[in-house]
Motif scaffolding. Structure first.
Motif, mmCIF file in Angstrom:
data_model
loop_
_atom_site.group_PDB
_atom_site.id
_atom_site.type_symbol
_atom_site.label_atom_id
_atom_site.label_comp_id
_atom_site.label_asym_id
_atom_site.label_seq_id
_atom_site.Cartn_x
_atom_site.Cartn_y
_atom_site.Cartn_z
ATOM 1 N N ASP A 12 -15.200 26.946 -52.214
ATOM 2 C CA ASP A 12 -14.419 28.148 -52.847
ATOM 3 C C ASP A 12 -15.002 29.604 -52.259
ATOM 4 O O ASP A 12 -14.480 30.233 -51.468
ATOM 5 C CB ASP A 12 -14.386 28.396 -54.292
ATOM 6 N N ILE B 278 -15.215 31.235 -48.640
ATOM 7 C CA ILE B 278 -14.092 31.135 -47.847
ATOM 8 C C ILE B 278 -13.126 32.037 -48.331
ATOM 9 O O ILE B 278 -12.829 32.186 -49.597
ATOM 10 C CB ILE B 278 -13.331 29.462 -47.834
ATOM 11 N N GLU C 181 -3.893 37.987 -51.600
ATOM 12 C CA GLU C 181 -3.367 37.556 -52.965
ATOM 13 C C GLU C 181 -2.041 38.502 -53.289
ATOM 14 O O GLU C 181 -2.087 38.863 -54.487
ATOM 15 C CB GLU C 181 -4.526 37.705 -54.078
ATOM 16 N N LYS D 140 -13.201 37.130 -50.248
ATOM 17 C CA LYS D 140 -13.385 37.937 -51.218
ATOM 18 C C LYS D 140 -14.667 38.158 -51.695
ATOM 19 O O LYS D 140 -15.721 37.407 -51.418
ATOM 20 C CB LYS D 140 -12.852 37.138 -52.485
ATOM 21 N N ARG E 85 -1.869 33.039 -53.113
ATOM 22 C CA ARG E 85 -3.413 32.818 -53.480
ATOM 23 C C ARG E 85 -3.776 32.894 -55.010
ATOM 24 O O ARG E 85 -4.954 32.383 -55.367
ATOM 25 C CB ARG E 85 -4.080 33.776 -52.575
ATOM 26 N N LYS F 272 -7.879 25.614 -49.225
ATOM 27 C CA LYS F 272 -8.299 26.806 -49.345
ATOM 28 C C LYS F 272 -7.798 27.576 -48.311
ATOM 29 O O LYS F 272 -7.105 28.632 -48.317
ATOM 30 C CB LYS F 272 -9.625 27.251 -49.830
ATOM 31 N N LEU G 283 -4.956 29.916 -56.876
ATOM 32 C CA LEU G 283 -6.705 29.521 -56.943
ATOM 33 C C LEU G 283 -7.380 29.833 -58.174
ATOM 34 O O LEU G 283 -8.577 29.457 -58.223
ATOM 35 C CB LEU G 283 -7.222 29.940 -55.599
ATOM 36 N N ASN G 284 -6.717 30.783 -58.832
ATOM 37 C CA ASN G 284 -7.214 31.138 -60.166
ATOM 38 C C ASN G 284 -6.960 30.107 -61.476
ATOM 39 O O ASN G 284 -7.004 30.434 -62.596
ATOM 40 C CB ASN G 284 -6.723 32.561 -60.532
HETATM 41 N N1 GLY Z 1 -11.868 32.162 -55.518
HETATM 42 C C1 GLY Z 1 -10.269 32.543 -55.511
HETATM 43 C C2 GLY Z 1 -10.205 33.091 -54.052
HETATM 44 O O1 GLY Z 1 -10.782 33.270 -53.234
HETATM 45 O O2 GLY Z 1 -8.809 33.624 -54.084
#
Ligand code: GLY
Length: 340
Positions: free
Chosen positions: A128, A131, A214, A134, A218, A204, A221-222
């Motif tokens: 996570d 990659i 996001e 963020k 995206r 991912k 992923l939360n």
């Molecule tokens: N950890 C969530 C993201 O990278 O969007």
């Protein structure tokens, strides 16, 4: 030695993620040709040093969320200046998610953007944090509230680093792997380790490629993260991220059930996957105050209109805004969280 190479497709900012035992050998191939020097950011506990072909210096940062702050960034940029790091050079983050988040943010800020390569040494980092670009640090008002999107030039996930990873950190990584399980339905535990991590990276990478900043998908992923971030903060980070995500996924299932989005059998499935398949706790041992958690969830950076959750439902997992607090109460009751 066999490694897997996954491309994070982002046009001119695309980059490879190299996964496998011994993948660290690829490090020099990921460093931009312009770089004459590197600052390696790591922690003394990490003990996983890449052998670089360019001049380098190593800076250790503190361990623990309390060090993931602007003071650490200030200390780092002082070191960059002392070492004479230019914007053609490279920052290399070697460690878990905290190190790569901090190294990425320092690189994003240095001369308005200097290349960064991540060497993820924890399971959370590999599947996570390292990659997707963020980066950021915490402030007292919340986690990761100051940061930037800054894609690395490449990522190494060397599974040799996992051999010495404490059990608790491995379990934390499994919390994030379980998240991918719910997002895709993939039976990730049936894959051997290299393929499992590579598959998580692929999932991912595919999501990030379609929604880098996001504005849509995206956010999926939360899954499990709204309560997870509140639990982490409320416990003063005694509860680790992956542990909190596992509990947060269970809570999200109860919220979805309270809203009539999923039936009890789907909630039971969540318990089975988190508790039995992944062997993770579905409820923390610690005591929490419900009101505090709700206040923290309201201040979550994802909460642009009231309380925001990623929830399961008839059309799969999606972002739901404006959750009524009564559904959170029902979920807390159903989960029987230890309360103080
Ligand atoms: N950890 C969530 C993201 O990278 O969007």
């Amino acid at each position: 030695m066999s490694t897997r190479r996954i491309n994070v497709a982002l046009g001119e900012r695309s980059y490879p993620v190299v996964v496998g035992f011994g993948a660290i050998i690829e490090i020099n191939s990921l460093i931009p040709k312009s770089a004459k020097r590197a600052v390696v950011i790591t922690q003394k506990e990490v003990n996983f040093m890449p052998k670089l072909e360019i001049d380098s210096t190593t800076v250790n940062i503190g361990n623990g969320e309390q060090h993931k702050n602007l003071q650490t960034i200030e200390n780092l940029v002082d070191k960059f200046a002392e070492f004479g790091l230019t914007r053609n050079d490279v920052v290399i983050g070697v460690g878990g998610g905290m190190v790569t988040d901090v190294a990425g943010f320092a690189a994003a800020s240095w001369h308005r953007g200097t290349a960064v390569v991540h060497v993820a040494t924890s399971l959370v980092g590999m599947v996570d944090a390292a990659i997707g670009g963020k980066t950021g640090v915490n402030i007292k008002q919340g986690k990761n509230l100051v940061g930037a999107f800054w894609q690395p030039s490449g990522v190494i996930c060397d599974l040799d680093a996992l051999k010495t990873l404490p059990d608790r950190e491995m379990r934390c990584g499994l919390g994030e792997v379980a998240k991918y399980h719910f997002l895709t339905g993939d039976d990730l535990l049936s894959l051997e380790m290299t393929d499992r991590i590579a598959r998580c990276v692929e999932i991912k990478a595919e999501i990030v490629s379609g929604d880098e900043r996001e504005s849509g998908r995206r956010a999926l992923l939360n899954y499990g993260h709204t309560l997870a971030h509140a639990l982490e903060r409320s416990s003063n980070f005694a509860l680790a991220h992956g542990e909190a995500v596992a509990v947060g996924i269970i809570f999200a299932a109860h919220v979805a059930h309270a809203m009539g989005r999923i039936d009890q059998s789907r909630v039971d499935q969540h318990y089975k996957i988190i508790g039995q398949t992944y062997g993770l706790k579905t409820k923390p041992d610690e005591k929490f105050n419900r009101k505090d958690l709700v206040a923290l969830m309201r201040s979550d950076k994802k909460a642009v209109s009231g309380l925001t959750f990623v929830l399961d439902g008839p059309s799969g997992i999606e972002v739901v805004n404006g959750i009524d607090e009564k559904h959170l109460d029902q979920a807390f009751d159903a989960m029987q969280l230890n309360e103080k």
